[in-house]
Design an enzyme around this catalytic site. Sequence first.
Site, PDB file in Angstrom:
ATOM      1  N   LYS A  13       0.833  -1.212   0.000  1.00  0.00           N
ATOM      2  CA  LYS A  13       0.000   0.000   0.000  1.00  0.00           C
ATOM      3  C   LYS A  13       0.865   1.259   0.000  1.00  0.00           C
ATOM      4  O   LYS A  13       0.652   2.171  -0.798  1.00  0.00           O
ATOM      5  CB  LYS A  13      -0.945   0.020   1.220  1.00  0.00           C
ATOM      6  CG  LYS A  13      -1.902  -1.168   1.279  1.00  0.00           C
ATOM      7  CD  LYS A  13      -2.836  -1.083   2.462  1.00  0.00           C
ATOM      8  CE  LYS A  13      -2.131  -1.128   3.809  1.00  0.00           C
ATOM      9  NZ  LYS A  13      -1.411  -2.389   4.090  1.00  0.00           N
ATOM     10  N   ARG A  88      -9.902   1.046   8.576  1.00  0.00           N
ATOM     11  CA  ARG A  88      -9.286  -0.218   8.929  1.00  0.00           C
ATOM     12  C   ARG A  88     -10.317  -1.199   9.470  1.00  0.00           C
ATOM     13  O   ARG A  88      -9.996  -2.324   9.792  1.00  0.00           O
ATOM     14  CB  ARG A  88      -8.279   0.112  10.011  1.00  0.00           C
ATOM     15  CG  ARG A  88      -7.116  -0.777  10.235  1.00  0.00           C
ATOM     16  CD  ARG A  88      -6.192  -0.818   9.073  1.00  0.00           C
ATOM     17  NE  ARG A  88      -4.909  -1.310   9.472  1.00  0.00           N
ATOM     18  CZ  ARG A  88      -3.760  -0.745   9.136  1.00  0.00           C
ATOM     19  NH1 ARG A  88      -3.737   0.318   8.374  1.00  0.00           N
ATOM     20  NH2 ARG A  88      -2.643  -1.275   9.527  1.00  0.00           N
ATOM     21  N   ARG A 127      11.698  -5.651   4.851  1.00  0.00           N
ATOM     22  CA  ARG A 127      11.480  -4.207   4.624  1.00  0.00           C
ATOM     23  C   ARG A 127      12.466  -3.363   5.448  1.00  0.00           C
ATOM     24  O   ARG A 127      12.744  -3.645   6.596  1.00  0.00           O
ATOM     25  CB  ARG A 127      10.051  -3.826   5.025  1.00  0.00           C
ATOM     26  CG  ARG A 127       9.852  -2.318   5.003  1.00  0.00           C
ATOM     27  CD  ARG A 127       8.427  -1.908   5.039  1.00  0.00           C
ATOM     28  NE  ARG A 127       7.703  -2.414   6.191  1.00  0.00           N
ATOM     29  CZ  ARG A 127       6.381  -2.265   6.346  1.00  0.00           C
ATOM     30  NH1 ARG A 127       5.673  -1.664   5.416  1.00  0.00           N
ATOM     31  NH2 ARG A 127       5.792  -2.750   7.414  1.00  0.00           N
ATOM     32  N   ARG A 160      11.185  -1.693  11.031  1.00  0.00           N
ATOM     33  CA  ARG A 160      10.081  -1.325  11.925  1.00  0.00           C
ATOM     34  C   ARG A 160       9.922  -2.328  13.066  1.00  0.00           C
ATOM     35  O   ARG A 160      10.113  -3.527  12.864  1.00  0.00           O
ATOM     36  CB  ARG A 160       8.770  -1.248  11.122  1.00  0.00           C
ATOM     37  CG  ARG A 160       8.547   0.105  10.515  1.00  0.00           C
ATOM     38  CD  ARG A 160       7.401   0.192   9.554  1.00  0.00           C
ATOM     39  NE  ARG A 160       6.143  -0.441   9.965  1.00  0.00           N
ATOM     40  CZ  ARG A 160       5.024  -0.365   9.247  1.00  0.00           C
ATOM     41  NH1 ARG A 160       5.011   0.322   8.113  1.00  0.00           N
ATOM     42  NH2 ARG A 160       3.925  -0.960   9.651  1.00  0.00           N
ATOM     43  N   ARG A 171      -0.604  -9.319  12.947  1.00  0.00           N
ATOM     44  CA  ARG A 171      -1.211  -8.256  12.124  1.00  0.00           C
ATOM     45  C   ARG A 171      -2.083  -8.870  11.021  1.00  0.00           C
ATOM     46  O   ARG A 171      -3.127  -8.326  10.665  1.00  0.00           O
ATOM     47  CB  ARG A 171      -0.111  -7.367  11.523  1.00  0.00           C
ATOM     48  CG  ARG A 171       0.504  -6.438  12.572  1.00  0.00           C
ATOM     49  CD  ARG A 171       1.855  -5.905  12.149  1.00  0.00           C
ATOM     50  NE  ARG A 171       1.827  -5.090  10.964  1.00  0.00           N
ATOM     51  CZ  ARG A 171       2.887  -4.872  10.175  1.00  0.00           C
ATOM     52  NH1 ARG A 171       4.054  -5.430  10.469  1.00  0.00           N
ATOM     53  NH2 ARG A 171       2.779  -4.102   9.130  1.00  0.00           N
TER      54      ARG A 171
HETATM   55  P1  AP5 Z   1       4.856  -1.593   1.821  1.00  0.00           P
HETATM   56  O1  AP5 Z   1       4.520  -0.761   0.642  1.00  0.00           O
HETATM   57  O2  AP5 Z   1       5.604  -0.944   2.938  1.00  0.00           O
HETATM   58  O3  AP5 Z   1       3.534  -2.349   2.351  1.00  0.00           O
HETATM   59  P2  AP5 Z   1       2.262  -1.800   3.120  1.00  0.00           P
HETATM   60  O4  AP5 Z   1       1.062  -2.473   2.543  1.00  0.00           O
HETATM   61  O5  AP5 Z   1       2.260  -0.306   3.155  1.00  0.00           O
HETATM   62  O6  AP5 Z   1       2.568  -2.424   4.532  1.00  0.00           O
HETATM   63  P3  AP5 Z   1       2.416  -1.831   5.991  1.00  0.00           P
HETATM   64  O7  AP5 Z   1       3.102  -2.830   6.888  1.00  0.00           O
HETATM   65  O8  AP5 Z   1       2.901  -0.412   6.083  1.00  0.00           O
HETATM   66  O9  AP5 Z   1       0.895  -1.883   6.168  1.00  0.00           O
HETATM   67  P4  AP5 Z   1       0.161  -1.976   7.474  1.00  0.00           P
HETATM   68  O10 AP5 Z   1      -1.222  -1.815   6.991  1.00  0.00           O
HETATM   69  O11 AP5 Z   1       0.419  -3.169   8.314  1.00  0.00           O
HETATM   70  O12 AP5 Z   1       0.835  -0.809   8.338  1.00  0.00           O
HETATM   71  P5  AP5 Z   1       0.430   0.690   8.620  1.00  0.00           P
HETATM   72  O13 AP5 Z   1       1.659   1.491   8.552  1.00  0.00           O
HETATM   73  O14 AP5 Z   1      -0.758   1.108   7.836  1.00  0.00           O
HETATM   74  O15 AP5 Z   1       5.683  -2.870   1.276  1.00  0.00           O
HETATM   75  C1  AP5 Z   1       6.191  -3.839   2.186  1.00  0.00           C
HETATM   76  C2  AP5 Z   1       7.571  -4.339   1.690  1.00  0.00           C
HETATM   77  O16 AP5 Z   1       7.376  -5.043   0.466  1.00  0.00           O
HETATM   78  C3  AP5 Z   1       8.588  -3.213   1.386  1.00  0.00           C
HETATM   79  O17 AP5 Z   1       9.866  -3.622   1.792  1.00  0.00           O
HETATM   80  C4  AP5 Z   1       8.515  -3.045  -0.138  1.00  0.00           C
HETATM   81  O18 AP5 Z   1       9.757  -2.607  -0.669  1.00  0.00           O
HETATM   82  C5  AP5 Z   1       8.185  -4.478  -0.577  1.00  0.00           C
HETATM   83  N1  AP5 Z   1       7.355  -4.506  -1.785  1.00  0.00           N
HETATM   84  C6  AP5 Z   1       6.310  -3.680  -2.111  1.00  0.00           C
HETATM   85  N2  AP5 Z   1       5.782  -4.037  -3.304  1.00  0.00           N
HETATM   86  C7  AP5 Z   1       6.497  -5.118  -3.726  1.00  0.00           C
HETATM   87  C8  AP5 Z   1       6.420  -5.964  -4.888  1.00  0.00           C
HETATM   88  N3  AP5 Z   1       5.517  -5.751  -5.856  1.00  0.00           N
HETATM   89  N4  AP5 Z   1       7.296  -7.005  -4.985  1.00  0.00           N
HETATM   90  C9  AP5 Z   1       8.230  -7.225  -3.996  1.00  0.00           C
HETATM   91  N5  AP5 Z   1       8.356  -6.453  -2.890  1.00  0.00           N
HETATM   92  C10 AP5 Z   1       7.489  -5.426  -2.752  1.00  0.00           C
HETATM   93  O19 AP5 Z   1      -0.078   0.558  10.130  1.00  0.00           O
HETATM   94  C11 AP5 Z   1       0.824   0.230  11.190  1.00  0.00           C
HETATM   95  C12 AP5 Z   1       0.060   0.214  12.503  1.00  0.00           C
HETATM   96  O20 AP5 Z   1      -0.531   1.506  12.757  1.00  0.00           O
HETATM   97  C13 AP5 Z   1      -1.138  -0.766  12.570  1.00  0.00           C
HETATM   98  O21 AP5 Z   1      -0.733  -2.070  12.900  1.00  0.00           O
HETATM   99  C14 AP5 Z   1      -1.980  -0.091  13.667  1.00  0.00           C
HETATM  100  O22 AP5 Z   1      -1.461  -0.345  14.939  1.00  0.00           O
HETATM  101  C15 AP5 Z   1      -1.808   1.390  13.371  1.00  0.00           C
HETATM  102  N6  AP5 Z   1      -2.832   1.908  12.458  1.00  0.00           N
HETATM  103  C16 AP5 Z   1      -2.635   2.424  11.210  1.00  0.00           C
HETATM  104  N7  AP5 Z   1      -3.807   2.803  10.669  1.00  0.00           N
HETATM  105  C17 AP5 Z   1      -4.764   2.535  11.590  1.00  0.00           C
HETATM  106  C18 AP5 Z   1      -6.179   2.687  11.607  1.00  0.00           C
HETATM  107  N8  AP5 Z   1      -6.852   3.203  10.552  1.00  0.00           N
HETATM  108  N9  AP5 Z   1      -6.859   2.310  12.718  1.00  0.00           N
HETATM  109  C19 AP5 Z   1      -6.215   1.799  13.780  1.00  0.00           C
HETATM  110  N10 AP5 Z   1      -4.879   1.608  13.824  1.00  0.00           N
HETATM  111  C20 AP5 Z   1      -4.159   1.972  12.727  1.00  0.00           C
END
Ligand code: AP5
Length: 217
Positions: A13, A88, A127, A160, A171
């Site tokens: 994402k 979410r 990552r 992270r 997660r």
């Molecule tokens: P990346 O693009 O970083 O993936 P992502 O989907 O953004 O993963 P996140 O871990 O950031 O998502 P998340 O939803 O768990 O975390 P968030 O920060 O929102 O890609 C991942 C890796 O893969 C990278 O190394 C990249 O280089 C590689 N990659 C990408 N595309 C690729 C491809 N095509 N091929 C190969 N490799 C590839 O949330 C974190 C925390 O915040 C949550 O757990 C929660 O505690 C809190 N939080 C956030 N939003 C909310 C909400 N709305 N409500 C409540 N709590 C929330």
Amino acid sequence: MRVVLVGPPGAGKGTQAQFIASNLSIPKISTGDIFRANVSGGTELGRLAKEYMDRGDLVPDEVTVAMVRDRLGEADAQEGFLLDGFPRNVPQAQILNKMLAEFGTALDIVLELVVDDEEVVRRLAGRRTCRSCGKVWHVAFDPSSKEGVCDACGGELFQRDDDREDTIRHRLEVYQEQTSPLVAFYADEGILQGVDATGPVEEITERAMAELRRFVD
Ligand code: AP5
């Protein structure tokens, strides 16, 4: 254009959001990034969010919703935005609909990035994120040329706290239980579009843009 990106942790994402938002000239709003900036800045919000994030649990809705309401009220979000990581769960989606209705608008499209659990674990375990500019790398799939150093800005790369394998698995459970019902919610609203999120990053961006161009052309 008002876009939401949904998908499991590690679906890409954040990676896709930066390209899509730049292509569409709209701000990318990532609740995870906002929480992490608050954790680094040592704010009260960061202190509160950190315990949930480190466990891989969702931060309570009232905290998250208030933060998003403030962000969507800012000037740069008035003509459109790309939401990454919000909503979410279904209650957050219902509140977002109400919030946008108050602003006299609505979502145009929700893109679901589709990828399986084992690929997620591979992606997240490798990552690395730049402490200075936030650019995301991967030790195998997209490595920086010098280990631990960001090619884009020379900043330090870090792993992270929630990217340990046990937390990643938790997660994924949280995603299945609380976030995946959004897929049916937005399908019922007629605005859900699935995107195959496997393969090279540029190809996935092109698949996503093909869906989004229907709104800009
Ligand atoms: P990346 O693009 O970083 O993936 P992502 O989907 O953004 O993963 P996140 O871990 O950031 O998502 P998340 O939803 O768990 O975390 P968030 O920060 O929102 O890609 C991942 C890796 O893969 C990278 O190394 C990249 O280089 C590689 N990659 C990408 N595309 C690729 C491809 N095509 N091929 C190969 N490799 C590839 O949330 C974190 C925390 O915040 C949550 O757990 C929660 O505690 C809190 N939080 C956030 N939003 C909310 C909400 N709305 N409500 C409540 N709590 C929330």
